[in-house]
Motif scaffolding. Structure first.
Motif, PDB file in Angstrom:
ATOM      1  N   THR A  86       0.814  -1.228   0.000  1.00  0.00           N
ATOM      2  CA  THR A  86       0.000   0.000   0.000  1.00  0.00           C
ATOM      3  C   THR A  86       0.842   1.269   0.000  1.00  0.00           C
ATOM      4  OG1 THR A  86      -0.117   0.060   2.429  1.00  0.00           O
ATOM      5  CG2 THR A  86      -1.822  -1.186   1.266  1.00  0.00           C
ATOM      6  N   ARG A  87       2.192   1.125   0.052  1.00  0.00           N
ATOM      7  CA  ARG A  87       3.072   2.290   0.128  1.00  0.00           C
ATOM      8  C   ARG A  87       3.602   2.678  -1.247  1.00  0.00           C
ATOM      9  NH1 ARG A  87       1.467   4.411   4.628  1.00  0.00           N
ATOM     10  NH2 ARG A  87      -0.217   2.919   4.313  1.00  0.00           N
ATOM     11  N   CYS A  88       3.993   3.938  -1.374  1.00  0.00           N
ATOM     12  CA  CYS A  88       4.615   4.468  -2.596  1.00  0.00           C
ATOM     13  C   CYS A  88       5.939   3.766  -2.856  1.00  0.00           C
ATOM     14  CB  CYS A  88       4.833   5.980  -2.447  1.00  0.00           C
ATOM     15  SG  CYS A  88       5.727   6.742  -3.821  1.00  0.00           S
ATOM     16  N   ALA A  89       6.201   3.413  -4.134  1.00  0.00           N
ATOM     17  CA  ALA A  89       7.424   2.689  -4.493  1.00  0.00           C
ATOM     18  C   ALA A  89       8.635   3.601  -4.612  1.00  0.00           C
ATOM     19  CB  ALA A  89       7.215   1.952  -5.824  1.00  0.00           C
ATOM     20  N   TYR A  90       8.450   4.922  -4.502  1.00  0.00           N
ATOM     21  CA  TYR A  90       9.586   5.842  -4.609  1.00  0.00           C
ATOM     22  C   TYR A  90      10.469   5.690  -3.367  1.00  0.00           C
ATOM     23  CZ  TYR A  90      12.103  10.010  -6.092  1.00  0.00           C
ATOM     24  OH  TYR A  90      13.067  10.872  -6.523  1.00  0.00           O
ATOM     25  N   PRO A  91      11.792   5.538  -3.544  1.00  0.00           N
ATOM     26  CA  PRO A  91      12.697   5.319  -2.396  1.00  0.00           C
ATOM     27  C   PRO A  91      12.537   6.394  -1.318  1.00  0.00           C
ATOM     28  CG  PRO A  91      13.880   4.981  -4.449  1.00  0.00           C
ATOM     29  CD  PRO A  91      12.539   5.537  -4.816  1.00  0.00           C
ATOM     30  N   GLY A  92      12.321   5.949  -0.065  1.00  0.00           N
ATOM     31  CA  GLY A  92      12.238   6.867   1.063  1.00  0.00           C
ATOM     32  C   GLY A  92      10.861   7.440   1.317  1.00  0.00           C
ATOM     33  N   CYS A  93       9.900   7.151   0.449  1.00  0.00           N
ATOM     34  CA  CYS A  93       8.549   7.687   0.615  1.00  0.00           C
ATOM     35  C   CYS A  93       7.643   6.621   1.229  1.00  0.00           C
ATOM     36  CB  CYS A  93       7.980   8.137  -0.731  1.00  0.00           C
ATOM     37  SG  CYS A  93       6.289   8.806  -0.608  1.00  0.00           S
ATOM     38  N   ASN A  94       6.900   6.973   2.313  1.00  0.00           N
ATOM     39  CA  ASN A  94       5.993   6.040   2.980  1.00  0.00           C
ATOM     40  C   ASN A  94       4.526   6.440   2.808  1.00  0.00           C
ATOM     41  OD1 ASN A  94       7.897   4.205   4.061  1.00  0.00           O
ATOM     42  ND2 ASN A  94       8.417   5.682   5.661  1.00  0.00           N
ATOM     43  N   GLU A  95       4.268   7.324   1.859  1.00  0.00           N
ATOM     44  CA  GLU A  95       2.889   7.741   1.623  1.00  0.00           C
ATOM     45  C   GLU A  95       2.108   6.616   0.933  1.00  0.00           C
ATOM     46  OE1 GLU A  95       1.440  10.563   2.544  1.00  0.00           O
ATOM     47  OE2 GLU A  95       3.294  11.202   3.540  1.00  0.00           O
ATOM     48  N   HIS A  96       0.769   6.661   1.113  1.00  0.00           N
ATOM     49  CA  HIS A  96      -0.089   5.703   0.418  1.00  0.00           C
ATOM     50  C   HIS A  96       0.042   5.919  -1.083  1.00  0.00           C
ATOM     51  CE1 HIS A  96      -2.428   3.514   3.441  1.00  0.00           C
ATOM     52  NE2 HIS A  96      -2.342   4.604   4.191  1.00  0.00           N
ATOM     53  N   LYS A  97       0.142   4.814  -1.825  1.00  0.00           N
ATOM     54  CA  LYS A  97       0.213   4.983  -3.266  1.00  0.00           C
ATOM     55  C   LYS A  97      -1.156   5.316  -3.822  1.00  0.00           C
ATOM     56  CE  LYS A  97      -0.134   0.032  -4.440  1.00  0.00           C
ATOM     57  NZ  LYS A  97       0.602  -1.082  -5.066  1.00  0.00           N
ATOM     58  N   ALA A  98      -1.154   5.917  -4.998  1.00  0.00           N
ATOM     59  CA  ALA A  98      -2.405   6.324  -5.625  1.00  0.00           C
ATOM     60  C   ALA A  98      -3.234   5.100  -5.976  1.00  0.00           C
ATOM     61  CB  ALA A  98      -2.122   7.162  -6.864  1.00  0.00           C
ATOM     62  N   GLY A 101      -1.303   2.519 -10.180  1.00  0.00           N
ATOM     63  CA  GLY A 101       0.129   2.722 -10.297  1.00  0.00           C
ATOM     64  C   GLY A 101       0.867   2.337  -9.030  1.00  0.00           C
ATOM     65  N   ARG A 102       2.191   2.610  -9.010  1.00  0.00           N
ATOM     66  CA  ARG A 102       3.060   2.193  -7.922  1.00  0.00           C
ATOM     67  C   ARG A 102       3.470   3.332  -6.998  1.00  0.00           C
ATOM     68  NH1 ARG A 102       7.890   0.924 -10.220  1.00  0.00           N
ATOM     69  NH2 ARG A 102       8.528  -0.255  -8.372  1.00  0.00           N
ATOM     70  N   TYR A 103       3.091   4.567  -7.323  1.00  0.00           N
ATOM     71  CA  TYR A 103       3.577   5.726  -6.575  1.00  0.00           C
ATOM     72  C   TYR A 103       2.413   6.506  -5.944  1.00  0.00           C
ATOM     73  CZ  TYR A 103       7.677   4.689  -9.414  1.00  0.00           C
ATOM     74  OH  TYR A 103       8.747   4.063 -10.017  1.00  0.00           O
ATOM     75  N   CYS A 104       2.791   7.350  -4.961  1.00  0.00           N
ATOM     76  CA  CYS A 104       1.810   8.273  -4.400  1.00  0.00           C
ATOM     77  C   CYS A 104       1.498   9.345  -5.441  1.00  0.00           C
ATOM     78  CB  CYS A 104       2.343   8.897  -3.108  1.00  0.00           C
ATOM     79  SG  CYS A 104       3.802   9.957  -3.353  1.00  0.00           S
ATOM     80  N   ALA A 105       0.489  10.173  -5.167  1.00  0.00           N
ATOM     81  CA  ALA A 105       0.053  11.167  -6.146  1.00  0.00           C
ATOM     82  C   ALA A 105       1.194  12.096  -6.548  1.00  0.00           C
ATOM     83  CB  ALA A 105      -1.118  11.967  -5.590  1.00  0.00           C
ATOM     84  N   TYR A 106       1.996  12.533  -5.560  1.00  0.00           N
ATOM     85  CA  TYR A 106       3.088  13.479  -5.843  1.00  0.00           C
ATOM     86  C   TYR A 106       4.154  12.836  -6.735  1.00  0.00           C
ATOM     87  CZ  TYR A 106       7.318  16.212  -5.131  1.00  0.00           C
ATOM     88  OH  TYR A 106       8.473  16.921  -5.324  1.00  0.00           O
ATOM     89  N   HIS A 107       4.633  11.647  -6.303  1.00  0.00           N
ATOM     90  CA  HIS A 107       5.715  11.012  -7.058  1.00  0.00           C
ATOM     91  C   HIS A 107       5.233  10.427  -8.385  1.00  0.00           C
ATOM     92  CE1 HIS A 107       7.922  10.933  -3.087  1.00  0.00           C
ATOM     93  NE2 HIS A 107       8.776  11.497  -3.901  1.00  0.00           N
ATOM     94  N   LYS A 108       3.943  10.128  -8.472  1.00  0.00           N
ATOM     95  CA  LYS A 108       3.396   9.684  -9.747  1.00  0.00           C
ATOM     96  C   LYS A 108       3.536  10.789 -10.784  1.00  0.00           C
ATOM     97  CE  LYS A 108      -0.800   7.821 -11.855  1.00  0.00           C
ATOM     98  NZ  LYS A 108      -2.220   7.433 -11.628  1.00  0.00           N
ATOM     99  N   THR A 109       3.208  12.020 -10.362  1.00  0.00           N
ATOM    100  CA  THR A 109       3.356  13.179 -11.259  1.00  0.00           C
ATOM    101  C   THR A 109       4.820  13.423 -11.590  1.00  0.00           C
ATOM    102  OG1 THR A 109       1.390  14.185 -10.270  1.00  0.00           O
ATOM    103  CG2 THR A 109       2.853  15.629 -11.528  1.00  0.00           C
ATOM    104  N   LEU A 110       5.686  13.298 -10.568  1.00  0.00           N
ATOM    105  CA  LEU A 110       7.116  13.550 -10.754  1.00  0.00           C
ATOM    106  C   LEU A 110       7.722  12.553 -11.726  1.00  0.00           C
ATOM    107  CD1 LEU A 110       9.446  15.355  -9.651  1.00  0.00           C
ATOM    108  CD2 LEU A 110       9.907  13.538  -8.003  1.00  0.00           C
ATOM    109  N   VAL A 111       7.430  11.262 -11.514  1.00  0.00           N
ATOM    110  CA  VAL A 111       7.984  10.217 -12.373  1.00  0.00           C
ATOM    111  C   VAL A 111       7.450  10.354 -13.793  1.00  0.00           C
ATOM    112  CG1 VAL A 111       8.036   7.728 -12.787  1.00  0.00           C
ATOM    113  CG2 VAL A 111       8.401   8.607 -10.484  1.00  0.00           C
TER     114      VAL A 111
END
Length: 265
Positions: A86-98, A101-111
């Motif tokens: 349930t966590r974001c796959a971006y290294p060091g991020c523990n936010e819920h993923k969207a 996809g594999r990332y939270c909302a912020y890192h999804k946009t960034l990636v």
């Protein structure tokens, strides 16, 4: 246990396990069974049974503890797997993923932005490579200008002077022509200028060359060495009046004759 008649006094309903007769005091148990072997044997059996039951209880208790520990470990592993999923796959991020996809909302946009940029950069790089590849085919200098035979000469101080006739061949007006002159002796070895110590000299011809007439360019002495027998002009770059430029292949050779003049060819 059985009820018997006392052998001594005849009293009835006396237990065969009683230590003595309540009527006469006769030692019933001792006289019937000797030194208490049956009682002793009975006690021993009872003790073994108690020990046996204790061991079984201990074994059951240990088994339950082991099962409990295994259950706790399994629960922890299942929880960690679920938590990680349930966590974001971006290294060091523990936010819920969207939700997708594999990332939270912020890192999804960034990636997503990074991938789009990389794709664009790759495309631009390919275009640039293709452009460079197409532009790597140089025109010969003879397709741009024609060099006359006024030539080069050795002056009285053993200096090489340049006097060149140039005619524009291209249809664009020329602002500058850059080239490099290389010096060689009669056997083709590179020769250094005795003043600068260099075997070449950069030369600039300044225009404008705007029509089809011949233009004569005189240059100061470009080298001092009386053994110079041949001057080769190459590494051409032509700058046009409209601001564009191009590098040109080819070379122009000036060879010394008996009169110390270099004829262009």
């Amino acid at each position: 246990m059985a009820l018997i008649k006392c052998p001594e006094c005849g009293r009835e309903n006396v237990s065969d396990k009683a230590p003595s007769c309540p009527g006469c005091g006769y030692e019933i148990y001792k006289n019937l069974y000797g030194n208490g072997d049956i009682l002793s044997s009975g006690n021993s059996t009872s003790s073994e049974t108690i020990i046996d039951n204790g061991e079984k209880k201990q074994t059951n208790k240990s088994g339950k503890i082991i099962l409990f520990v295994i259950a706790v470990i399994a629960a922890v592993v299942i929880f960690l797997i679920w938590y990680s999923s349930t966590r974001c796959a971006y290294p060091g991020c523990n936010e819920h993923k969207a939700s997708s996809g594999r990332y939270c909302a912020y890192h999804k946009t960034l990636v997503s932005s990074y991938l789009n940029y990389s794709s664009s950069s790759t495309s631009n790089s390919s275009s640039t490579t293709a452009s460079n590849s197409s532009s790597s085919t140089k025109r010969s200098i003879s397709e741009v200008v024609s060099f006359g035979r006024k030539g080069v000469k050795i002056n009285s101080a053993d200096g090489v002077e340049v006097g060149v006739n140039i005619e524009k061949v291209t249809n664009k007006d020329i602002k500058y022509i850059y080239s490099t002159a290389y010096f060689y002796n009669a056997v083709g070895d590179s020769v250094n200028c005795e003043i600068s110590g260099k075997s070449s000299k950069d030369i600039t011809y300044t225009g404008p060359l705007e029509d089809d007439a011949w233009h004569t360019f005189y240059k100061d002495t470009i080298a001092w060495n009386k053994t110079i027998d041949r001057v080769v002009f190459t590494d051409f770059e032509v700058v046009y009046m409209d601001g564009t430029s191009e590098k040109c292949s080819g070379k122009v050779t000036a060879t010394k004759d008996d009169d110390n003049y270099f004829k262009m060819n």
